[in-house]
Design a protein around this motif. Structure first.
Motif, PDB file in Angstrom:
ATOM      1  N   ARG A 149       0.820  -1.214   0.000  1.00 25.46           N
ATOM      2  CA  ARG A 149       0.000   0.000   0.000  1.00 25.46           C
ATOM      3  C   ARG A 149       0.851   1.261   0.000  1.00 25.46           C
ATOM      4  O   ARG A 149       0.355   2.341  -0.279  1.00 25.46           O
ATOM      5  CB  ARG A 149      -0.932  -0.007   1.211  1.00 25.46           C
ATOM      6  N   LEU A 150       2.137   1.121   0.332  1.00 22.48           N
ATOM      7  CA  LEU A 150       3.030   2.280   0.357  1.00 22.48           C
ATOM      8  C   LEU A 150       3.711   2.522  -0.982  1.00 22.48           C
ATOM      9  O   LEU A 150       4.323   3.568  -1.178  1.00 22.48           O
ATOM     10  CB  LEU A 150       4.121   2.074   1.426  1.00 22.48           C
ATOM     11  N   LEU A 151       3.652   1.567  -1.889  1.00 22.92           N
ATOM     12  CA  LEU A 151       4.510   1.611  -3.071  1.00 22.92           C
ATOM     13  C   LEU A 151       3.918   2.350  -4.266  1.00 22.92           C
ATOM     14  O   LEU A 151       4.658   2.911  -5.061  1.00 22.92           O
ATOM     15  CB  LEU A 151       4.881   0.184  -3.483  1.00 22.92           C
ATOM     16  N   GLY A 152       2.622   2.315  -4.426  1.00 22.72           N
ATOM     17  CA  GLY A 152       2.019   2.938  -5.604  1.00 22.72           C
ATOM     18  C   GLY A 152       1.887   1.954  -6.741  1.00 22.72           C
ATOM     19  O   GLY A 152       2.794   1.137  -6.985  1.00 22.72           O
ATOM     20  N   GLY A 153       0.751   2.019  -7.435  1.00 21.84           N
ATOM     21  CA  GLY A 153       0.500   1.088  -8.524  1.00 21.84           C
ATOM     22  C   GLY A 153       1.541   1.150  -9.624  1.00 21.84           C
ATOM     23  O   GLY A 153       1.898   0.122 -10.210  1.00 21.84           O
ATOM     24  N   TRP A 154       2.047   2.341  -9.924  1.00 22.98           N
ATOM     25  CA  TRP A 154       3.038   2.491 -10.997  1.00 22.98           C
ATOM     26  C   TRP A 154       4.300   1.681 -10.683  1.00 22.98           C
ATOM     27  O   TRP A 154       4.877   1.064 -11.584  1.00 22.98           O
ATOM     28  CB  TRP A 154       3.399   3.970 -11.192  1.00 22.98           C
ATOM     29  N   TYR A 155       4.720   1.680  -9.405  1.00 29.85           N
ATOM     30  CA  TYR A 155       5.946   0.971  -9.049  1.00 29.85           C
ATOM     31  C   TYR A 155       5.722  -0.541  -9.019  1.00 29.85           C
ATOM     32  O   TYR A 155       6.588  -1.310  -9.463  1.00 29.85           O
ATOM     33  CB  TYR A 155       6.454   1.456  -7.688  1.00 29.85           C
ATOM     34  N   ILE A 156       4.585  -0.961  -8.511  1.00 29.41           N
ATOM     35  CA  ILE A 156       4.274  -2.395  -8.511  1.00 29.41           C
ATOM     36  C   ILE A 156       4.246  -2.918  -9.939  1.00 29.41           C
ATOM     37  O   ILE A 156       4.797  -3.981 -10.247  1.00 29.41           O
ATOM     38  CB  ILE A 156       2.928  -2.646  -7.799  1.00 29.41           C
ATOM     39  N   ASP A 157       3.619  -2.171 -10.833  1.00 28.53           N
ATOM     40  CA  ASP A 157       3.569  -2.547 -12.246  1.00 28.53           C
ATOM     41  C   ASP A 157       4.974  -2.651 -12.837  1.00 28.53           C
ATOM     42  O   ASP A 157       5.318  -3.634 -13.516  1.00 28.53           O
ATOM     43  CB  ASP A 157       2.741  -1.510 -12.997  1.00 28.53           C
ATOM     44  N   GLN A 158       5.807  -1.667 -12.533  1.00 30.80           N
ATOM     45  CA  GLN A 158       7.178  -1.647 -13.055  1.00 30.80           C
ATOM     46  C   GLN A 158       7.978  -2.843 -12.555  1.00 30.80           C
ATOM     47  O   GLN A 158       8.714  -3.489 -13.309  1.00 30.80           O
ATOM     48  CB  GLN A 158       7.851  -0.340 -12.632  1.00 30.80           C
ATOM     49  N   GLN A 159       7.835  -3.163 -11.281  1.00 28.90           N
ATOM     50  CA  GLN A 159       8.628  -4.246 -10.715  1.00 28.90           C
ATOM     51  C   GLN A 159       8.133  -5.621 -11.160  1.00 28.90           C
ATOM     52  O   GLN A 159       8.938  -6.530 -11.388  1.00 28.90           O
ATOM     53  CB  GLN A 159       8.651  -4.140  -9.190  1.00 28.90           C
ATOM     54  N   LEU A 160       6.828  -5.789 -11.280  1.00 26.29           N
ATOM     55  CA  LEU A 160       6.326  -7.051 -11.820  1.00 26.29           C
ATOM     56  C   LEU A 160       6.856  -7.272 -13.234  1.00 26.29           C
ATOM     57  O   LEU A 160       7.240  -8.392 -13.603  1.00 26.29           O
ATOM     58  CB  LEU A 160       4.799  -7.066 -11.812  1.00 26.29           C
ATOM     59  N   ALA A 161       6.902  -6.203 -14.020  1.00 32.19           N
ATOM     60  CA  ALA A 161       7.467  -6.319 -15.371  1.00 32.19           C
ATOM     61  C   ALA A 161       8.930  -6.713 -15.315  1.00 32.19           C
ATOM     62  O   ALA A 161       9.407  -7.528 -16.120  1.00 32.19           O
ATOM     63  CB  ALA A 161       7.293  -5.000 -16.123  1.00 32.19           C
ATOM     64  N   SER A 183       8.864 -16.252  -9.877  1.00 27.32           N
ATOM     65  CA  SER A 183       7.971 -17.366 -10.184  1.00 27.32           C
ATOM     66  C   SER A 183       6.513 -16.945 -10.095  1.00 27.32           C
ATOM     67  O   SER A 183       5.691 -17.275 -10.950  1.00 27.32           O
ATOM     68  CB  SER A 183       8.246 -18.530  -9.223  1.00 27.32           C
ATOM     69  N   ILE A 184       6.199 -16.167  -9.063  1.00 24.71           N
ATOM     70  CA  ILE A 184       4.819 -15.702  -8.881  1.00 24.71           C
ATOM     71  C   ILE A 184       4.442 -14.722  -9.978  1.00 24.71           C
ATOM     72  O   ILE A 184       3.357 -14.795 -10.561  1.00 24.71           O
ATOM     73  CB  ILE A 184       4.661 -15.070  -7.491  1.00 24.71           C
ATOM     74  N   ALA A 185       5.352 -13.777 -10.277  1.00 25.14           N
ATOM     75  CA  ALA A 185       5.041 -12.746 -11.268  1.00 25.14           C
ATOM     76  C   ALA A 185       4.744 -13.345 -12.634  1.00 25.14           C
ATOM     77  O   ALA A 185       3.873 -12.855 -13.367  1.00 25.14           O
ATOM     78  CB  ALA A 185       6.200 -11.760 -11.376  1.00 25.14           C
ATOM     79  N   THR A 186       5.454 -14.406 -12.991  1.00 29.67           N
ATOM     80  CA  THR A 186       5.239 -15.010 -14.303  1.00 29.67           C
ATOM     81  C   THR A 186       3.892 -15.714 -14.403  1.00 29.67           C
ATOM     82  O   THR A 186       3.451 -16.043 -15.508  1.00 29.67           O
ATOM     83  CB  THR A 186       6.359 -16.010 -14.645  1.00 29.67           C
ATOM     84  N   HIS A 187       3.233 -15.934 -13.264  1.00 27.74           N
ATOM     85  CA  HIS A 187       1.925 -16.572 -13.265  1.00 27.74           C
ATOM     86  C   HIS A 187       0.781 -15.597 -13.000  1.00 27.74           C
ATOM     87  O   HIS A 187      -0.375 -16.001 -12.985  1.00 27.74           O
ATOM     88  CB  HIS A 187       1.879 -17.694 -12.215  1.00 27.74           C
ATOM     89  N   VAL A 188       1.128 -14.335 -12.776  1.00 25.10           N
ATOM     90  CA  VAL A 188       0.092 -13.336 -12.494  1.00 25.10           C
ATOM     91  C   VAL A 188      -0.775 -13.094 -13.711  1.00 25.10           C
ATOM     92  O   VAL A 188      -1.977 -12.854 -13.610  1.00 25.10           O
ATOM     93  CB  VAL A 188       0.740 -12.020 -12.015  1.00 25.10           C
ATOM     94  N   GLY A 189      -0.179 -13.162 -14.884  1.00 22.09           N
ATOM     95  CA  GLY A 189      -0.910 -12.820 -16.107  1.00 22.09           C
ATOM     96  C   GLY A 189      -0.530 -11.428 -16.569  1.00 22.09           C
ATOM     97  O   GLY A 189       0.342 -10.784 -15.999  1.00 22.09           O
ATOM     98  N   ALA A 192      -5.467  -7.336 -18.841  1.00 23.17           N
ATOM     99  CA  ALA A 192      -6.583  -7.052 -17.952  1.00 23.17           C
ATOM    100  C   ALA A 192      -6.372  -7.656 -16.572  1.00 23.17           C
ATOM    101  O   ALA A 192      -6.706  -7.041 -15.550  1.00 23.17           O
ATOM    102  CB  ALA A 192      -7.887  -7.574 -18.558  1.00 23.17           C
ATOM    103  N   ASP A 193      -5.814  -8.865 -16.511  1.00 21.47           N
ATOM    104  CA  ASP A 193      -5.575  -9.506 -15.219  1.00 21.47           C
ATOM    105  C   ASP A 193      -4.614  -8.688 -14.366  1.00 21.47           C
ATOM    106  O   ASP A 193      -4.854  -8.451 -13.172  1.00 21.47           O
ATOM    107  CB  ASP A 193      -4.994 -10.908 -15.415  1.00 21.47           C
ATOM    108  N   LEU A 194      -3.514  -8.260 -14.960  1.00 22.25           N
ATOM    109  CA  LEU A 194      -2.515  -7.495 -14.232  1.00 22.25           C
ATOM    110  C   LEU A 194      -3.076  -6.137 -13.812  1.00 22.25           C
ATOM    111  O   LEU A 194      -2.888  -5.702 -12.664  1.00 22.25           O
ATOM    112  CB  LEU A 194      -1.272  -7.302 -15.095  1.00 22.25           C
ATOM    113  N   ALA A 195      -3.762  -5.472 -14.715  1.00 18.29           N
ATOM    114  CA  ALA A 195      -4.346  -4.171 -14.390  1.00 18.29           C
ATOM    115  C   ALA A 195      -5.360  -4.297 -13.255  1.00 18.29           C
ATOM    116  O   ALA A 195      -5.421  -3.445 -12.359  1.00 18.29           O
ATOM    117  CB  ALA A 195      -4.997  -3.567 -15.624  1.00 18.29           C
TER     118      ALA A 195
END
Length: 207
Positions: A149-161, A183-189, A192-195
């Motif tokens: 909750r402290l990181l911001g959606g933009w940063y979570i998106d960047q790091q998952l990528a 391993s988890i990130a590669t299964h997130v999708g 639309a799923d990621l967003a």
């Protein structure tokens, strides 16, 4: 969405930060503040996440990972490379002190998104992320899983990528937590799923 911002400025700051690593505590903090802000609030334009209020052990582990090359190892990861240069000259005591400093600052809790949670995002989060990061994305210090909750959606998106691309979490470089996350990130999708997943985290805000 996976843009890395302010790279030229990050690279300009990196050598100065590396020099300051052998300086005073004030110089160390000034080097960090140039990207992460005086109060650890982060700066999206520079791709620098908020640090204030995050778990100290987690912050120390990330700095150690940058220093050792377990993170910031990919040549394509310009912001990671810049942070690796910043951490290169830090010793263990400096890493611990910086982590404690930022953990002790008041957390900058992000306002919850106004829209109702997407059921798809909630389901994806609870199935994939909640076991480590908590039902409310509050993080679990005992697992060194950060408060999302402290990181911001933009940063979570960047790091998952970055995990998906292997810029973080690659088996040849990363620590065990990084490899788990890849391993988890590669299964997130994706798409639309990621967003929906990231959008759901943002609806939690400061709850």
């Amino acid at each position: 969405m996976h843009k890395i911002f302010g790279l030229s400025l990050l690279f300009l700051l990196a050598p100065a930060g590396a020099q300051a690593a052998n300086g005073t505590a004030a110089e160390l903090l000034a080097g960090c503040a140039s990207c992460h802000g005086a109060q650890g609030q982060g700066n999206q334009a520079l791709g620098a996440p908020p640090l204030a209020g995050q778990d100290a052990a987690y912050l120390a582990r990330q700095l150690s990972n940058f220093k050792s090359g377990r993170r910031g190892y990919a040549g394509q990861d310009a912001s990671g490379q810049a942070m690796r240069a910043q951490a290169a000259g830090l010793d263990e005591q400096q890493i611990a002190s910086l982590a404690q400093h930022y953990a002790g600052l008041p957390a900058v809790l992000l306002a919850a998104a106004a829209e109702l949670p997407d059921p798809l995002g909630a389901a994806r989060y609870l199935d994939t992320c909640a076991a480590c990061h908590g039902v409310q994305a509050q993080g679990y210090p005992q697992m060194q899983a950060p408060n999302l909750r402290l990181l911001g959606g933009w940063y979570i998106d960047q790091q998952l990528a970055s995990y998906i691309r292997g810029w973080r979490g690659a088996e040849a470089h990363a620590d065990i937590q990084g490899m788990w996350m890849r391993s988890i990130a590669t299964h997130v999708g994706s798409g639309a799923d990621l967003a929906a997943l990231i959008g759901y985290i943002q609806t939690l805000g400061s709850q």
